[in-house]
Design an enzyme around this catalytic site. Structure first.
Site, PDB file in Angstrom:
ATOM      1  N   ASP A   1       2.061  50.099  11.329  1.00 50.90           N
ATOM      2  CA  ASP A   1       1.165  51.132  11.842  1.00 50.90           C
ATOM      3  C   ASP A   1      -0.187  51.187  11.125  1.00 50.90           C
ATOM      4  O   ASP A   1      -1.233  51.233  11.789  1.00 50.90           O
ATOM      5  CB  ASP A   1       1.874  52.486  11.781  1.00 50.90           C
ATOM      6  CG  ASP A   1       1.178  53.547  12.613  1.00 50.90           C
ATOM      7  OD1 ASP A   1       0.169  54.104  12.139  1.00 50.90           O
ATOM      8  OD2 ASP A   1       1.642  53.808  13.724  1.00 50.90           O
TER       9      ASP A   1
ATOM     10  N   ASN B   1       1.109  55.210  15.981  1.00 50.94           N
ATOM     11  CA  ASN B   1       1.191  54.063  16.892  1.00 50.94           C
ATOM     12  C   ASN B   1       2.623  53.575  17.060  1.00 50.94           C
ATOM     13  O   ASN B   1       3.017  53.162  18.153  1.00 50.94           O
ATOM     14  CB  ASN B   1       0.285  52.942  16.384  1.00 50.94           C
ATOM     15  CG  ASN B   1      -1.165  53.357  16.388  1.00 50.94           C
ATOM     16  OD1 ASN B   1      -1.673  53.875  17.362  1.00 50.94           O
ATOM     17  ND2 ASN B   1      -1.834  53.179  15.259  1.00 50.94           N
ATOM     18  N   ASP B   2       3.414  53.610  15.989  1.00 46.27           N
ATOM     19  CA  ASP B   2       4.836  53.288  16.127  1.00 46.27           C
ATOM     20  C   ASP B   2       5.504  54.245  17.110  1.00 46.27           C
ATOM     21  O   ASP B   2       6.187  53.819  18.048  1.00 46.27           O
ATOM     22  CB  ASP B   2       5.536  53.414  14.770  1.00 46.27           C
ATOM     23  CG  ASP B   2       5.399  52.175  13.906  1.00 46.27           C
ATOM     24  OD1 ASP B   2       5.564  51.061  14.436  1.00 46.27           O
ATOM     25  OD2 ASP B   2       5.124  52.315  12.713  1.00 46.27           O
ATOM     26  N   MET B   3       5.319  55.526  16.890  1.00 42.61           N
ATOM     27  CA  MET B   3       5.995  56.512  17.720  1.00 42.61           C
ATOM     28  C   MET B   3       5.426  56.511  19.141  1.00 42.61           C
ATOM     29  O   MET B   3       6.164  56.646  20.115  1.00 42.61           O
ATOM     30  CB  MET B   3       5.903  57.892  17.080  1.00 42.61           C
ATOM     31  CG  MET B   3       6.622  57.949  15.735  1.00 42.61           C
ATOM     32  SD  MET B   3       6.452  59.524  14.855  1.00 42.61           S
ATOM     33  CE  MET B   3       7.531  60.565  15.836  1.00 42.61           C
TER      34      MET B   3
END
Length: 395
Positions: free
Chosen positions: A143, A171-173
């Site tokens: 991220d 950004n991951d989530m």
């Protein structure tokens, strides 16, 4: 909930680690899907060690992202084990989520091409770092790297600050959310009979970051000025930021000209309401520094509670700047009943931010131990004893 959850009967196999695929998986689990997590036998999901704090040997982060799932530990270098995983997926899975390095699963016959040939109805979702095409398609990423590369980090903070990241893995989530959206769209297409076969879906951290950056990128494409670091403020709306009061901080969001005029009246600053430099939002954006300096002086003359009471009386959007410990005990948070315990009482975390007919789905279950559900790789009725021995080796 008294009625079945929306994805009851759907089986999702998650071959993922860290955050993007696990977050997609936990959303599916909260929506009622059965989620089976395939982990590396040697150490499991890396996120098990991402603490402190730890709960019974696994990080609180891991518990938050993986409760309600089943865990199978696998040695991907063992052909017998990967064969059993293929068989399990073909026999059970509607969806596969994976966020390993591009090409890794292809080596073991667990990539999209192999599995969709074996199971044409499968919806297979790749969650990558930089996307399925382009010069960086094979580059791994986390991220913070994507926040830096996407320009996101260049607009976070104040003008003189060192570069800083959004302190949650946005950004991951977000990629996990896009994975869920893409998979649900594919499943909906199958339900409507639009497609007899499944689909391969690709999402990535970089594409998610570009989506979060839609407004700054669009401003740039329209010939706007280079975005600046403006702290809590907005590049497109003024005043729309945190202000210091005599004893604390509040955020004020005067999002249109009417609200701005009300703000001037509440603050007893009628001259600012009539000042041509600040007549419209566009004018206020161009003259941001001058206006904010004048408002800052006035806000410091009263307490945060005084300002909040006066602003709320005139329906001007505002609120206190709260710390995390205050958020978990906040009356609004408590009333939403969104902070829930797993059935075993070990973990308290955030439930799904969606309600159906006024009911929020419960947490789907407890956090699995590594390999707790290896017994799922059982011998199908038609298999012989030799295959059963392979199952034992995989366990």
């Amino acid at each position: 909930m008294t009625r079945p959850l929306p994805l009851d009967g759907i089986c999702v196999v998650e071959i993922g680690h860290s955050l993007a695929a696990p977050y997609a998986g936990i959303i599916f689990a909260h929506l009622g899907a059965r989620v089976v997590k395939i982990e590396n036998a040697a150490q499991g999901d890396y996120a098990r060690g991402w603490g402190p704090p730890f709960i019974d040997g696994a990080s609180a982060l891991f518990h938050a992202m993986n409760h309600g799932k089943e865990s199978i530990s696998a040695d991907f270098s063992d052909p017998a084990c990967t064969q059993l995983i293929r068989e399990f997926i073909v026999a059970n899975a509607d969806v596969v989520l994976q966020n390993l390095k591009p090409g890794n699963l292809d080596r073991y016959g667990l990539g999209a091409k192999d599995l969709t040939e074996l199971c044409p109805s499968l919806v297979y979702c790749n969650l990558g770092a930089f996307g399925a095409t382009g010069p960086l398609r094979s580059k791994p990423g986390y991220d913070p790297l994507v926040q830096a590369y996407s320009g996101m980090m260049s607009i976070v903070g104040h003008a003189d600050d060192a570069p800083s990241r959004v302190p949650v893995s946005i950004n991951d989530m977000g990629t996990g959310m896009w994975a869920v959206i893409g998979v649900l769209a594919a499943l909906r297409g199958k339900d409507r009979g639009d497609r007899e076969r499944g689909q391969v879906i690709d999402v990535s951290l970089y594409e998610t970051a570009l989506a979060w950056m839609t407004v700054p990128l669009s401003d740039c494409l329209a010939g706007g000025p280079e975005p600046a670091r403006i702290g809590s403020g907005s590049p497109n709306i003024v005043p729309y930021q945190v202000f210091d009061c005599s004893d604390g901080e509040i955020l004020v969001a005067a999002g249109n000209d009417t609200l701005y005029r009300r703000l001037c009246n509440v603050m007893d600053l009628p001259s600012l309401a009539d000042d041509p430099r600040f007549a419209t939002n566009g004018d206020r954006v161009l003259n941001r520094k001058a206006l904010i300096a004048l408002l800052e002086v006035r806000f410091k003359q009263k307490t945060a509670s005084d300002w909040l009471a006066n602003l709320e009386a005139e329906s001007i959007p505002c609120g206190p700047l709260q710390t995390v410990d205050r958020v978990v005990t906040d009356e609004q948070t408590v009333s939403l009943d969104i902070l829930r315990e797993t059935p075993d009482g070990r973990t308290r975390t955030v439930a799904l931010p969606v309600s159906f007919d006024g009911q929020r789905p419960p947490l789907p279950g407890n956090t699995p131990g590594l390999g707790e559900h290896n017994h799922l790789l059982t011998k199908p009725p038609a298999r012989d004893r030799e295959d059963d021995l392979l199952r034992q080796e995989c366990d």
